[in-house]
Design a protein around this motif. Sequence first.
Motif, short mmCIF file in Angstrom:
data_model
loop_
_atom_site.label_atom_id
_atom_site.label_comp_id
_atom_site.label_asym_id
_atom_site.label_seq_id
_atom_site.Cartn_x
_atom_site.Cartn_y
_atom_site.Cartn_z
N ASN A 51 5.63 -0.97 -4.99
CA ASN A 51 4.34 -1.55 -4.66
C ASN A 51 4.22 -2.88 -5.39
O ASN A 51 4.04 -2.92 -6.61
CB ASN A 51 3.21 -0.60 -5.07
CG ASN A 51 1.84 -1.08 -4.60
OD1 ASN A 51 1.56 -2.28 -4.57
ND2 ASN A 51 0.99 -0.14 -4.22
N TYR A 52 4.33 -3.97 -4.63
CA TYR A 52 4.36 -5.29 -5.29
C TYR A 52 3.04 -5.66 -5.95
O TYR A 52 3.00 -6.56 -6.80
CB TYR A 52 4.78 -6.38 -4.30
CG TYR A 52 3.79 -6.67 -3.20
CD1 TYR A 52 2.68 -7.49 -3.40
CD2 TYR A 52 3.97 -6.14 -1.91
CE1 TYR A 52 1.78 -7.76 -2.40
CE2 TYR A 52 3.07 -6.41 -0.89
CZ TYR A 52 1.99 -7.21 -1.14
OH TYR A 52 1.08 -7.48 -0.14
N ARG A 53 1.96 -4.96 -5.61
CA ARG A 53 0.66 -5.22 -6.25
C ARG A 53 0.59 -4.61 -7.65
O ARG A 53 -0.20 -5.04 -8.48
CB ARG A 53 -0.48 -4.67 -5.39
CG ARG A 53 -0.56 -5.26 -3.99
CD ARG A 53 -1.74 -4.67 -3.23
NE ARG A 53 -1.69 -5.02 -1.82
CZ ARG A 53 -2.14 -6.16 -1.30
NH1 ARG A 53 -2.67 -7.07 -2.11
NH2 ARG A 53 -2.06 -6.40 0.00
N GLU A 54 1.39 -3.57 -7.88
CA GLU A 54 1.29 -2.81 -9.13
C GLU A 54 2.58 -2.82 -9.95
O GLU A 54 2.54 -2.47 -11.14
CB GLU A 54 0.92 -1.36 -8.81
CG GLU A 54 -0.39 -1.21 -8.05
CD GLU A 54 -0.63 0.21 -7.59
OE1 GLU A 54 0.27 1.06 -7.79
OE2 GLU A 54 -1.72 0.48 -7.03
N GLN A 55 3.71 -3.17 -9.35
CA GLN A 55 4.99 -3.08 -10.04
C GLN A 55 5.74 -4.41 -9.98
O GLN A 55 5.56 -5.20 -9.05
CB GLN A 55 5.84 -1.98 -9.38
CG GLN A 55 5.24 -0.59 -9.47
CD GLN A 55 5.98 0.40 -8.59
OE1 GLN A 55 5.88 0.38 -7.36
NE2 GLN A 55 6.75 1.30 -9.21
N ASP A 56 6.61 -4.61 -10.95
CA ASP A 56 7.48 -5.78 -11.01
C ASP A 56 8.76 -5.44 -10.26
O ASP A 56 9.54 -4.60 -10.72
CB ASP A 56 7.77 -6.13 -12.46
CG ASP A 56 8.78 -7.26 -12.61
OD1 ASP A 56 9.12 -7.90 -11.59
OD2 ASP A 56 9.27 -7.47 -13.74
N THR A 64 0.83 -1.20 0.00
CA THR A 64 0.00 0.00 0.00
C THR A 64 0.87 1.25 0.00
O THR A 64 2.04 1.22 0.41
CB THR A 64 -0.92 0.06 1.24
OG1 THR A 64 -0.12 0.28 2.41
CG2 THR A 64 -1.73 -1.21 1.40
N LYS A 65 0.26 2.34 -0.43
CA LYS A 65 0.96 3.63 -0.44
C LYS A 65 1.36 4.03 0.97
O LYS A 65 2.47 4.54 1.20
CB LYS A 65 0.06 4.69 -1.06
CG LYS A 65 0.69 6.08 -1.10
CD LYS A 65 -0.27 7.10 -1.72
CE LYS A 65 0.34 8.49 -1.72
NZ LYS A 65 -0.60 9.51 -2.28
#
Length: 326
Positions: free
Chosen positions: A190-195, A173-174
């Motif tokens: 952010n592991y949910r949005e980025q590699d 999360t942010k």
Amino acid sequence: MHAITISEPGGPEALVWAKVPDPQPGEGEVLVEVAASAVNRADIMQRQGFYDPPPGASVHPGLECSGRVAALGPGVSGWAVGDEVCALLAGGGYAEKVVVPAGQLLPVPQGVDLKRAAALPEVVCTVWSNVFMVAHLRPGETLLVHGGSSGIGTMAIQLAKAVGAKVAVTAGTKEKLERCAELGADVLINYREQDFVAEIKDATGGAGADVILDNMGAKYLDRNVRALAVNGRLAIIGMQGGRKGELDIGTLLAKRAAVSATSLRARPLEEKAAIVAAVKEHVWPLFAGGHVRPVVDREMPMSEAAEGHRVVEESGHIGKVLLVTT
């Protein structure tokens, strides 16, 4: 005394505050009157029936505590009744009293109050032993920490920055990433949005991370190896993402990289004592200088340990959740 008991494995409701016999210190042991303990993932695994205490350890959960020395067993020197301490445990921290091998005791560091000191032994010993004693992180190198907002992560950020390393973290999360930045993290992923493999390569000019501290295990194994720099070191300390994964030996050979996996709880007493001694020498002065501090999300009565487990399992916390006896 009272302690958290587990009559049978299960959910948080399996944790029951009950009256149990007082422990007695044996040869080389110290009895500590507990002020606080902290919730660790290993405690949750024990409650679920997946992580039994090592032989001879207390059956009660709790891998760290703070408190005051209540009695000394035969052969103990260097400590006195009334000393304020924190301790690395193989179990038993969720209780009003616990017996500790003298080699696993630490004085409460300067600048830290007694209760908050319970947030330190497990995370500091884990980070120091893996990142510095095994992986040998050096000034100027890059450390990637998975779960940067966890108890382990928040301590790893601070210790790595204290020795002059660059720190990258993953979090979901942010808000968690912002807290990591406040502690000194340089690269926020952010592991949910980025590699994270691409992000760490980009942040290091294509080189990769010199050291990775990983709590996920199998799920991240391949990507972690790809994210390593030449001569990189991957330190695995958890299996939140599974226990069996494929390892590309060719990539490992090409990078001249190393993979290590360690646990702390079941180590021989002499190994734990050596880690504790190294922590006292190298890390404790950093607290006095204000370079490192415990990160505590919240405190709650130890009798409400079930709620503490729910908080940690939901991963909504940042740093440590403390269980206090008073």
